[in-house]
Design an enzyme around this catalytic site. Structure first.
Site, PDB file in Angstrom:
ATOM      1  N   GLY A 189       0.821  -1.138  -0.075  1.00 34.98           N
ATOM      2  CA  GLY A 189       0.067  -0.158   0.023  1.00 34.98           C
ATOM      3  C   GLY A 189       0.788   1.307   0.078  1.00 34.98           C
ATOM      4  O   GLY A 189       2.040   1.278  -0.378  1.00 34.98           O
ATOM      5  N   SER A 190       0.307   2.144   0.690  1.00 40.19           N
ATOM      6  CA  SER A 190       1.108   3.790   0.594  1.00 40.19           C
ATOM      7  C   SER A 190       1.859   3.795   1.653  1.00 40.19           C
ATOM      8  O   SER A 190       1.926   3.152   2.828  1.00 40.19           O
ATOM      9  CB  SER A 190       0.120   4.678   0.507  1.00 40.19           C
ATOM     10  OG  SER A 190      -0.557   4.777   1.957  1.00 40.19           O
ATOM     11  N   PRO A 191       3.102   4.646   1.406  1.00 41.92           N
ATOM     12  CA  PRO A 191       4.096   4.950   2.779  1.00 41.92           C
ATOM     13  C   PRO A 191       3.441   5.395   3.940  1.00 41.92           C
ATOM     14  O   PRO A 191       3.696   4.968   5.002  1.00 41.92           O
ATOM     15  CB  PRO A 191       5.003   5.892   2.076  1.00 41.92           C
ATOM     16  CG  PRO A 191       4.797   5.517   0.492  1.00 41.92           C
ATOM     17  CD  PRO A 191       3.601   5.265   0.222  1.00 41.92           C
ATOM     18  N   GLY A 194       1.741   2.555   5.486  1.00 43.18           N
ATOM     19  CA  GLY A 194       3.195   1.775   5.982  1.00 43.18           C
ATOM     20  C   GLY A 194       3.645   2.141   7.056  1.00 43.18           C
ATOM     21  O   GLY A 194       3.975   1.371   8.045  1.00 43.18           O
ATOM     22  N   GLU A 211       5.392  -3.408   1.358  1.00 42.34           N
ATOM     23  CA  GLU A 211       5.633  -3.012  -0.284  1.00 42.34           C
ATOM     24  C   GLU A 211       4.915  -1.762  -0.503  1.00 42.34           C
ATOM     25  O   GLU A 211       3.814  -1.820  -0.662  1.00 42.34           O
ATOM     26  CB  GLU A 211       4.935  -4.179  -0.973  1.00 42.34           C
ATOM     27  CG  GLU A 211       5.858  -5.497  -0.742  1.00 42.34           C
ATOM     28  CD  GLU A 211       6.788  -6.041  -1.913  1.00 42.34           C
ATOM     29  OE1 GLU A 211       6.691  -5.442  -2.920  1.00 42.34           O
ATOM     30  OE2 GLU A 211       7.838  -6.514  -1.532  1.00 42.34           O
ATOM     31  N   CYS A 250       2.025   0.144  -8.689  1.00 45.70           N
ATOM     32  CA  CYS A 250       3.211   0.696  -8.027  1.00 45.70           C
ATOM     33  C   CYS A 250       4.441   0.609  -8.729  1.00 45.70           C
ATOM     34  O   CYS A 250       5.579   1.355  -8.763  1.00 45.70           O
ATOM     35  CB  CYS A 250       3.571  -0.158  -6.579  1.00 45.70           C
ATOM     36  SG  CYS A 250       3.559  -1.969  -6.974  1.00 45.70           S
TER      37      CYS A 250
END
Lengths: 483, 490
Positions: A189-191, A194, A211, A250
């Site tokens: 997913g997104s930072p 994350g 990831e 991504c």
């Protein structure tokens, strides 16, 4: 009073504890069942992907169904090899001794998957977790609701319910899951999310694989070679931008770097290719996914709102709010401090940034955080070496886009802000395993100098032993070395 | 005098930021990537040890009353070996690894390239303050990173010696030591690192990982746990006892993450085992172990008080079968063996990290596995047995960082084995090539050519393309040919 969520997880823990997931035959049967699930439900899968994202069956097969089938088949063929302990060399000093490293499952693992490849990103990690002998809770993204429902309904029909569970729900369910203790969390997913996942994992010292994403650039240095190579370059760029879920991937090409003097050639080639692949305009758009929901649609439309950005559009730009469609759009040199050039685009807008000299692309890329992939279209070996040694990214792919995803022998993961940890092929197995070191010793011979009381002789003996100076040891024992 | 005080100004967030900025500039300039630079640093580290062994031994004696042999062997000699191994193998480790490619990406070639992560933070522990500081640094250097080392303030003499020696011998534009305690560590943890390696306890590890989460920094956590020793009958009892003693009191007087924490044996065998301990302990440490020069002391009064609390608990103090003497002024506790302490005692519910060895008894040896798996996963687990089936069961059932059969702690010296924990005992591993790997990013590289551009990848999407794709991804040449010929079903 345990909630149903906590009861489910308790059951997963119980199953793991009782060894239900340990045997290779169990793991293989689950993998085979997963393959059956995919084979017997291909049409439903295509339907769900069409409903959630407007993906065509070919795109769905290429990026989801086919990838998964390949992954399961590969894992089935390699599992016995991966599970076997690996021998480690032991120096003579320890003789007789045997050392090995044995992979063991971590236990109960949590997998969060993303909405853009709702099957691949849910089931590929699942393949890894099962092959490594874990029990699994899978939390698919509710932003792809048809796919999520499909997984919730169908997985229990094929896989061992006591060991593999799927939970539907949104962010609130995700948050509750993160409060609990897991033996591993795998997150795509997104930072931003994350960070939340890792912070929650820190409370339980749970290892994580993240990831994430980033702005994956494509460096283009091949337009002045043969026309056919230029055409192939254009196809691969278009295919690497709008092919995967209309840029919502991504590893999609985020932006392009090209020399000033070649920009117009590139743009013409891209335009031609786009028209051929996807149609002449937004009304006749085909063979391309749509934007997943209104929120993402609005976000992308907002990127184009900045007048300086809007001015840089050289192709496309039309949107259809009702159908959640944005046509393939190319921008030429939007301002570098605009949002479209500082955030991951994750959509069908392709900025082309021009440079005086293509070598400047290295500094340009390094001025941003480490992307998941760097694509470089070049035949210059020196430039290739420079890119490899002077930039950092999860992966580098030369002269193509996207295909590295299909390579089971290459680790797939990020570095820096694009994440850490990796999977695919054996790396999936490893990421859900603990490599346990094992050393077997015999009772004889005994090395007396290991034990106190300490003397100078023992000190010298051990010094020589640690240097593996066997000759020196012999001399010492024969009395030829003085302490 | 005033300028000295000024120089030792508070190391705060701004100082931490400056340090990271300086190291990042060095890293970006490519200093640490250069193979020759890495070699010079590792050689400098060897020289640092060769030329300062007495000072290192003295600092360890100050901090821990560590016997010279333990310092020379378990800290310095082990570190030298680690350094020499890295020097010998680094070039090989740095080489890209070829990766296989399949029909799906034909024609192509692939490799995995190791690159440094960037600027890394190593936070080490107080019990092996020299080894646990520099061993990770060796890996970080070999992998080409810039480094900040934060040694533990609980072993201050070694910390300050490290700061001095590293500044004198190594390249301080790329490798720095930051001394200090909680405020300094907090300032460091606020910064963005490319990797953090922490050796210590679970409580601080959670803080380290939470701080790392803010920057998405990957971490290696080398923690501990209650490392059990299962002792079966039918073994060479004397050798087993000696090896347990060597791993327990011979390793910093039990203050080691892989020291045997407690023993599990059968009710029938316990008496023999206790007698064997009494005998060997006296041979090793004499009748007055508090006066033995061959034992480290307890590191400080906090830990001393902690250990006494474990020992003096009502239901535990009556179970002492050997030892129990203490010398508060010298921070010494004699090697102590206890028999049949209750499962709910303090001593059985936290990592002991000291010279107390409880023995738990069970009816049959097989019962020990469930006992161990009911607790959190330890860093190491040991078993003494000659029974092949039991060995297999032990290996299969017990989850720990590392296992040793018929010995204790020696796996630490084996660089081909990854050293690290699982679950509560940590995550990640190092030693040998694993150190190099842990401080590297393994970058996947795929080389494609322009030949062989399959139109079936691109739109317009047709059923024919779908058929072909299925065959191609399925990897069967026959399937591909049939699809090309239009013979397979959609």
């Amino acid at each position: 009073m345990l909630s149903s969520m906590e009861k489910s997880i308790a059951e997963l823990r119980e199953t793991f504890k009782n060894g239900g997931t340990k045997s290779i035959s169990w793991r293989k049967s689950q993998l085979k069942a997963l393959l059956q699930l995919i084979n017997q439900n291909e049409d439903s899968i295509f339907k769900a992907l069409d409903q959630d994202l407007g993906k065509s069956p070919v795109e769905s097969y290429r990026d989801e169904v086919g990838v998964l089938k390949k992954s399961v088949t590969y894992t089935l063929s390699c599992l016995e090899k991966w599970v076997a302990p690996k021998k480690a060399e032991v120096p003579l000093l320890f003789f007789p001794a045997k050392a090995e490293v044995m992979p063991q499952p971590l236990g109960v693992v949590l997998i969060f998957s993303s909405w853009n490849f709702p099957f691949t990103l849910a089931l590929d990690p699942l393949i890894g977790a099962i092959s490594a002998g874990n029990t699994v809770l899978l939390k698919p993204s509710d932003l792809a609701p048809a796919c999520m429902s499909f997984l919730v309904e169908t997985i229990p029909k094929y896989l061992d319910n006591k060991a593999v569970k799927v939970l539907a729900g949104g962010a609130d369910i995700g948050e509750r899951l993160l409060q609990l203790k897991w033996d591993k969390i795998f997150f795509t997913g997104s930072p931003r999310v994350g960070r939340l996942v890792m912070a929650a994992a820190a409370k339980h010292l749970t290892p994580v694989t993240l990831e994430l994403g980033g702005k994956s650039p494509a460096i283009v240095d091949t337009l002045s070679t043969t026309p056919s190579k230029a055409k192939v370059t254009a196809k691969r760029i278009v295919g690497g931008k709008w092919g995967p879920c209309t840029g919502q991937a991504c590893i999609a090409i985020d932006y392009v770097l090209v020399e000033e003097k070649l920009a117009s050639t590139l743009i013409e080639l891209l335009k031609k290719t786009i028209k051929r692949f996807y149609g002449e305009n937004i009304k006749s758009l085909k063979n391309i996914s749509r934007i997943v929901n209104k929120h993402q649609f609005q976000r992308l439309v907002n990127l184009l709102k900045d007048p300086n950005v809007a001015d840089s559009i050289v192709y496309g730009g039309s949107v259809d709010e009702e159908k959640l469609v944005i046509e393939p759009t190319i921008l030429l040199d939007p301002p570098l401090d605009s949002e479209i050039m500082s955030e991951e685009i994750f959509g069908p807008l392709l900025p082309i940034i021009t440079l005086k000299n293509i070598e400047e692309s290295i500094d340009f890329i390094n001025s941003k955080s480490n992307p998941l992939v760097i694509y470089a279209f070049t035949e210059d070996d020196t430039f290739k070496k420079r890119i490899l040694s002077e930039t950092s990214s999860g992966t580098v792919t030369f002269n193509d886009s996207m295909v590295q995803f299909l390579c089971d022998s290459l680790p797939f993961g990020g570095v820096g802000q694009s994440g850490f940890g990796r999977y695919h092929g054996k790396y999936s197995f490893d990421t859900f395993s603990h490599e346990k070191s094992i050393m077997h010793r015999g009772f004889y011979p005994e090395i007396e100098p290991r034990y106190p009381p300490w003397t100078d002789f023992k000190l010298l003996f051990l010094k020589l032993a640690y240097q593996f100076d066997y000759f020196g040891l012999i001399l010492l024992l024969l009395g030829f070395k003085r302490s | 005098m005033a300028s000295e005080v000024e120089k030792k100004a508070v190391f705060d967030i701004d100082s931490a930021k400056e340090v990271v900025q300086e190291l990042r500039a060095s890293f970006v300039a490519g200093k640490t990537k250069d193979y020759e630079w890495r070699r010079t640093q590792l050689k400098a580290m060897l020289k640092l040890m060769d030329e300062n062994e007495p000072q290192i031994v003295a600092a360890l004696r100050d901090d821990l009353s560590k016997p010279e042999l333990e310092s020379s062997i378990y800290e310095i000699a082990m570190l030298k070996n680690s350094c020499k191994l890295a020097l010998k193998k680094m070039k090989h480790w740095m080489m890209p690894e070829k990766a296989k490619t399949s029909l799906a990406t034909f024609p192509s070639s692939a490799e995995i390239v190791s690159e440094p992560l960037g600027v890394v933070l190593v936070i080490s522990a107080w019990n092996y303050p020299f080894l646990l500081s520099l061993d990770p640094v060796i890996g970080a250097i070999a992998a080409g990173n810039a480094i900040v080392l934060k040694p533990s303030e609980i072993s201050p003499a070694t910390a300050s010696l490290l700061a001095k020696l590293v500044a004198n011998y190594m390249d301080s534009s790329c490798i720095k030591v930051v001394e200090g305690a909680v405020p300094e560590t907090t300032a460091l943890l606020e910064q963005k690192w490319d990797k953090i390696m922490y050796t210590g306890n679970g409580r601080i590890a959670r803080i380290v990982m939470a701080a790392a989460a803010k920057h998405l920094t990957p971490v290696v956590l080398e923690l501990g746990g209650k490392c059990p020793v299962i002792v079966d009958s039918g073994i060479n009892l004397q050798v087993a006892t000696r090896r347990i003693i060597a791993g327990k009191w011979g390793c910093n007087n039990g203050q080691a993450c892989i020291s045997p924490d407690y023993i599990i044996t059968t009710k029938d065998y316990a008496v023999e085992l206790v007698d064997s301990f009494k005998c060997e302990l006296e041979l090793f440490y004499g009748k007055n172990p508090l006066e033995s020069k061959d034992l480290s002391r307890v590191v400080n009064s906090n830990h001393f008080a902690r250990l006494l609390k474990l020992l003096d608990e009502d239901k535990v103090s009556s179970k002492i079968v050997y030892g129990g003497e203490r010398d508060k002024s010298n921070l010494k506790i004699a090697p102590t063996v206890l028999l049949d302490v209750p499962q709910d005692s303090l001593i059985m519910n936290e990592e002991i990290f000291g010279p107390l060895l409880p023995i738990i008894t069970i009816d049959k040896v097989e019962d020990s596995f469930d006992l161990i798996t009911s607790g959190t996963k330890p860093l190491a687990a040991y078993m003494f047995t000659n029974n092949k089936k039991l060995k297999e069961k032990f290996v299969e059932k017990v989850s720990a960082g590392g296992l040793v059969i018929n010995d204790t702690t020696v796996h630490l010296a084996e660089p081909t084995l990854p050293f690290g924990g699982v679950g509560d005992s940590g995550m990640g591993a190092y030693h040998g090539k694993f150190s190099f790997d842990t401080f590297s990013h393994k970058k996947a590289v795929l080389y494609r050519s322009f030949a062989g551009d399959a139109p079936l990848r691109y739109p317009p999407y047709t059923n024919g393309k779908l058929r072909l794709l299925k065959s191609l991804l399925g990897g069967s040449i026959l399937g591909i040919i049939r699809a090309l010929m239009g013979w397979s079903k959609a």
